[in-house]
Design an enzyme around this catalytic site. Structure first.
Site, PDB file in Angstrom:
ATOM      1  N   CYS A 173      -4.311  10.731   1.838  1.00  0.00           N
ATOM      2  CA  CYS A 173      -3.422   9.570   1.688  1.00  0.00           C
ATOM      3  C   CYS A 173      -1.980   9.923   1.339  1.00  0.00           C
ATOM      4  O   CYS A 173      -1.075   9.639   2.126  1.00  0.00           O
ATOM      5  CB  CYS A 173      -3.999   8.617   0.646  1.00  0.00           C
ATOM      6  N   LYS A 217       0.831  -1.208   0.000  1.00  0.00           N
ATOM      7  CA  LYS A 217       0.000   0.000   0.000  1.00  0.00           C
ATOM      8  C   LYS A 217       0.871   1.266   0.000  1.00  0.00           C
ATOM      9  O   LYS A 217       0.640   2.204  -0.758  1.00  0.00           O
ATOM     10  CB  LYS A 217      -0.930  -0.025   1.222  1.00  0.00           C
ATOM     11  N   LYS A 250      -9.286  17.261  -4.566  1.00  0.00           N
ATOM     12  CA  LYS A 250      -9.422  16.851  -5.957  1.00  0.00           C
ATOM     13  C   LYS A 250     -10.908  16.858  -6.298  1.00  0.00           C
ATOM     14  O   LYS A 250     -11.743  16.992  -5.398  1.00  0.00           O
ATOM     15  CB  LYS A 250      -8.791  15.482  -6.202  1.00  0.00           C
TER      16      LYS A 250
HETATM   17  N1  LIG Z   1      -9.818   8.170   1.982  1.00  0.00           N
HETATM   18  C1  LIG Z   1      -9.203   7.453   1.058  1.00  0.00           C
HETATM   19  O1  LIG Z   1      -9.241   7.757  -0.133  1.00  0.00           O
HETATM   20  C2  LIG Z   1      -8.432   6.224   1.449  1.00  0.00           C
HETATM   21  C3  LIG Z   1      -8.039   5.318   0.444  1.00  0.00           C
HETATM   22  C4  LIG Z   1      -7.339   4.183   0.821  1.00  0.00           C
HETATM   23  C5  LIG Z   1      -7.020   3.968   2.154  1.00  0.00           C
HETATM   24  N2  LIG Z   1      -7.393   4.877   3.099  1.00  0.00           N
HETATM   25  C6  LIG Z   1      -7.067   4.594   4.503  1.00  0.00           C
HETATM   26  O2  LIG Z   1      -8.237   4.073   5.137  1.00  0.00           O
HETATM   27  C7  LIG Z   1      -8.290   4.503   6.501  1.00  0.00           C
HETATM   28  C8  LIG Z   1      -9.584   5.245   6.761  1.00  0.00           C
HETATM   29  O3  LIG Z   1      -9.567   6.406   5.955  1.00  0.00           O
HETATM   30  P1  LIG Z   1     -10.869   7.298   5.726  1.00  0.00           P
HETATM   31  O4  LIG Z   1     -10.526   8.307   4.718  1.00  0.00           O
HETATM   32  O5  LIG Z   1     -12.027   6.402   5.525  1.00  0.00           O
HETATM   33  O6  LIG Z   1     -10.994   7.974   7.183  1.00  0.00           O
HETATM   34  P2  LIG Z   1     -12.212   8.846   7.748  1.00  0.00           P
HETATM   35  O7  LIG Z   1     -11.585   9.800   8.690  1.00  0.00           O
HETATM   36  O8  LIG Z   1     -13.061   9.328   6.633  1.00  0.00           O
HETATM   37  O9  LIG Z   1     -13.085   7.795   8.565  1.00  0.00           O
HETATM   38  C9  LIG Z   1     -12.642   7.168   9.724  1.00  0.00           C
HETATM   39  C10 LIG Z   1     -13.863   6.870  10.581  1.00  0.00           C
HETATM   40  O10 LIG Z   1     -13.450   6.024  11.657  1.00  0.00           O
HETATM   41  C11 LIG Z   1     -14.195   6.406  12.807  1.00  0.00           C
HETATM   42  N3  LIG Z   1     -13.485   5.890  13.995  1.00  0.00           N
HETATM   43  C12 LIG Z   1     -12.301   6.282  14.497  1.00  0.00           C
HETATM   44  N4  LIG Z   1     -12.003   5.544  15.589  1.00  0.00           N
HETATM   45  C13 LIG Z   1     -13.007   4.671  15.768  1.00  0.00           C
HETATM   46  C14 LIG Z   1     -13.286   3.652  16.726  1.00  0.00           C
HETATM   47  N5  LIG Z   1     -12.423   3.393  17.709  1.00  0.00           N
HETATM   48  N6  LIG Z   1     -14.428   2.963  16.602  1.00  0.00           N
HETATM   49  C15 LIG Z   1     -15.302   3.232  15.606  1.00  0.00           C
HETATM   50  N7  LIG Z   1     -15.108   4.176  14.689  1.00  0.00           N
HETATM   51  C16 LIG Z   1     -13.972   4.891  14.761  1.00  0.00           C
HETATM   52  C17 LIG Z   1     -14.262   7.910  12.715  1.00  0.00           C
HETATM   53  O11 LIG Z   1     -15.306   8.437  13.513  1.00  0.00           O
HETATM   54  C18 LIG Z   1     -14.483   8.117  11.214  1.00  0.00           C
HETATM   55  O12 LIG Z   1     -15.857   8.173  10.908  1.00  0.00           O
HETATM   56  C19 LIG Z   1      -7.035   5.341   6.719  1.00  0.00           C
HETATM   57  O13 LIG Z   1      -6.028   4.526   7.224  1.00  0.00           O
HETATM   58  C20 LIG Z   1      -6.678   5.797   5.318  1.00  0.00           C
HETATM   59  O14 LIG Z   1      -5.312   6.072   5.168  1.00  0.00           O
HETATM   60  C21 LIG Z   1      -8.109   5.988   2.780  1.00  0.00           C
END
Ligand SMILES: NC(=O)c1ccc[n+]([C@@H]2O[C@H](COP(=O)([O-])OP(=O)(O)OC[C@H]3O[C@@H](n4cnc5c(N)ncnc54)[C@H](O)[C@@H]3O)[C@@H](O)[C@H]2O)c1
Length: 494
Positions: A271, A215, A332
């Site tokens: 990211c 990743k 974006k």
């Molecule tokens: N956003 C992207 O495009 C993308 C793409 C690939 C990977 N990722 C990875 O995926 C992961 C999540 O990213 P995202 O953009 O979805 O994050 P985000 O901030 O949009 O969502 C995370 C969610 O997790 C919840 N959360 C946090 N701690 C928690 C807990 N203990 N119990 C329950 N819920 C909890 C938060 O309230 C939030 O709603 C990250 O590691 C990110 O790097 C993101």
């Protein structure tokens, strides 16, 4: 299959909705009660094209529900996805507190075999940490023998095209331990992803550590391509070459390809910035210096200043009284995500120099207002005097001294150039996304500067310095050529 997805953000919500769509019973759990209440009421907390329809359809079909409570959801699940945030810490490392808090909860409530899937982007070794955390809780409960497996299944979706990416992925990377329990997890994951592999098998199986590193390697490579082209654009500007011609000439080589070769205002989002920093940090921890990735970050940091420098090169560094229109705020198009959006850096820098800013974005205004207010340490009311948000692109342009194009939303691709020229005070377009053709702009009477585009007018704008300041500030006393001295197109005033 019964699936639990912990975290209802960009990744968790898309994962939950797509797995429900493929026939599973999915519970999405989030710690944020407001977010869960909104989802339960049929609302969507993020902007992602097509997601609202998918979520609501699966809720109505009884395959998708949302909750704040992990206990019951853990008990019911065959597979538990951890999709919570891993934001950057001060030193660049990934903050794993949310991931490990979920692991604690799993260890607290687990009563039978589960496959625990790390979907969050986590540093190499985190699956082992999650395993250790769950095991420690089980031991404390006297359940040390309880079987479970932690696998790595990093997510590669792109915001704005997330559903398509999840439903028709280029590849599905899954890292499983080389143990009998790992084999059991492999069978569960094979079944779960079977609907996404029908056309051909897209799954790339590997060990857990390699999956975790994959990743970061993928994001670092994409970020590298962007920074490489931004550096090429800098050189193109000096040489009088057009980086867009270079891009097309390079990209048509099949070994290179066209993707992620666009020069611009630098990458942002949730990211690339955090993942490149986390990779450098992980490597340093192991005594390895990631020189390429370090350079990629340094180039990106400089690139975010490009538009600011174009503005100060044109108007000087005292921007009081200068009115700037900004098109695009989200990091974006097709998302309302403002995390590390270049617009934040650009607008904060220009605001601090005294500029008055009027911005337009089709979906991210609420998030942008909050983000900018945090960045500047000013309340929206304090900011209000010099930062406003327009209802449409032309409204943002009214009376502007220059337009800055920051996000390449479709609605900015083919604007009415004569109308733009008419409503601006000075007709200067600083195009941070290379959306427009320099010659077309010149013909429309707009002074134009892209990023690394061959453009005599642009080069003059960049280097115009104090003369340009006098010219733009006091057009009446300026030489006839306006900002771009020595070139044919008279620039600024409308
Ligand atoms: N956003 C992207 O495009 C993308 C793409 C690939 C990977 N990722 C990875 O995926 C992961 C999540 O990213 P995202 O953009 O979805 O994050 P985000 O901030 O949009 O969502 C995370 C969610 O997790 C919840 N959360 C946090 N701690 C928690 C807990 N203990 N119990 C329950 N819920 C909890 C938060 O309230 C939030 O709603 C990250 O590691 C990110 O790097 C993101």
């Amino acid at each position: 299959m019964n699936v639990l997805v912990v975290g209802a953000g960009y990744v968790g919500l898309v994962t939950a909705a797509c797995l429900a769509e493929s026939g599973n019973r999915v519970v999405g759990v989030d710690q944020d009660p407001a977010r869960v209440a909104l989802l339960q009421a049929g609302g969507i907390p993020i902007y992602e094209p097509g997601l609202d329809e998918l979520v609501v359809r699966n809720q109505h079909a009884g395959r998708l529900s949302f909750s704040t409570s992990l206990a019951q959801a853990i008990a019911d699940a065959d597979v538990i996805f951890i999709a919570v945030g891993t934001p950057p810490m001060e030193d660049g490392s990934a903050d794993l507190q949310h991931v490990l808090a979920v692991a604690e909860q799993i260890g607290h409530h687990l009563t039978d075999f589960k496959v625990v899937v790390n979907k969050s982007t986590v540093p190499v070794g985190t699956a082992a940490d999650v395993h250790a955390t769950i095991l420690a809780r089980l031991q404390a409960r006297g359940l040390a023998e309880q079987a479970f497996v932690v696998v790595s299944n990093p997510e590669f979706l792109k915001e704005g095209a997330a559903i398509e990416d999840f439903m028709r992925p280029d590849r599905i990377v899954i890292g499983v331990p080389d143990t009998p329990l790992g084999e059991r997890a492999r069978q569960v994951m094979t079944r779960l992803y079977q609907p996404f592999n029908r056309h051909h098998d897209r799954t790339v199986w590997m060990d857990v550590v390699s999956a975790e590193l994959t990743k970061y390697a993928a994001n670092a490579m994409l970020a590298t391509r962007i920074s490489f082209m931004n550096e090429m654009a800098l050189l193109a500007d000096q040489l009088g070459a057009d980086v867009d011609c270079v891009r097309r000439g390079m990209g048509s080589d099949q070994r290179i390809g066209h993707s992620f070769l666009y020069a611009g205002t630098g990458y942002g989002g949730s990211c690339f910035p955090k993942d490149t920093r986390a990779l450098v940090h992980t490597a340093a921890h192991r005594g390895v210096r990631m020189r390429v990735v370090e350079a990629v970050e340094a180039v990106n940091a400089r690139q975010k200043d490009t538009l600011v420098q174009l503005v100060t090169g044109t108007f000087g560094s005292d921007l009081r009284g200068v009115r700037l229109a900004v098109w695009g705020l989200a990091f974006k198009p097709n998302t309302n995500d403002m995390r590390e959006a270049p617009s934040r850096h650009i607008m904060a820098a220009l605001y601090r120099l005294g500029a008055t800013l009027c911005a337009y974005d089709p979906v991210a205004v609420t998030e942008a207002r909050a983000a900018l207010s945090t960045d500047l340490g000013h309340s929206p009311t304090e900011m209000g005097q010099r930062v406003s948000f327009a209802d449409n692109p032309m409204q943002a342009l009214a009376g502007a001294d220059a337009l800055l194009v920051v996000t390449e939303w479709k609605c900015f691709h083919n604007p009415d150039f004569p109308a733009m020229a008419q409503c601006m005070r000075h007709r200067i377009v600083l195009d941070g996304r290379n959306l427009y053709e320099p010659l077309v702009m010149q013909e429309a009477g707009l002074a134009y500067q892209g990023i690394g585009r061959r453009n005599a007018l642009g080069r003059q704008v960049v280097g115009a310095g104090p003369q340009a300041l006098r010219t733009v500030r006091h057009p009446a006393s300026a030489p006839a050529h306006g900002v771009a001295q020595g070139v044919d197109t008279a620039v600024p005033t409308s």
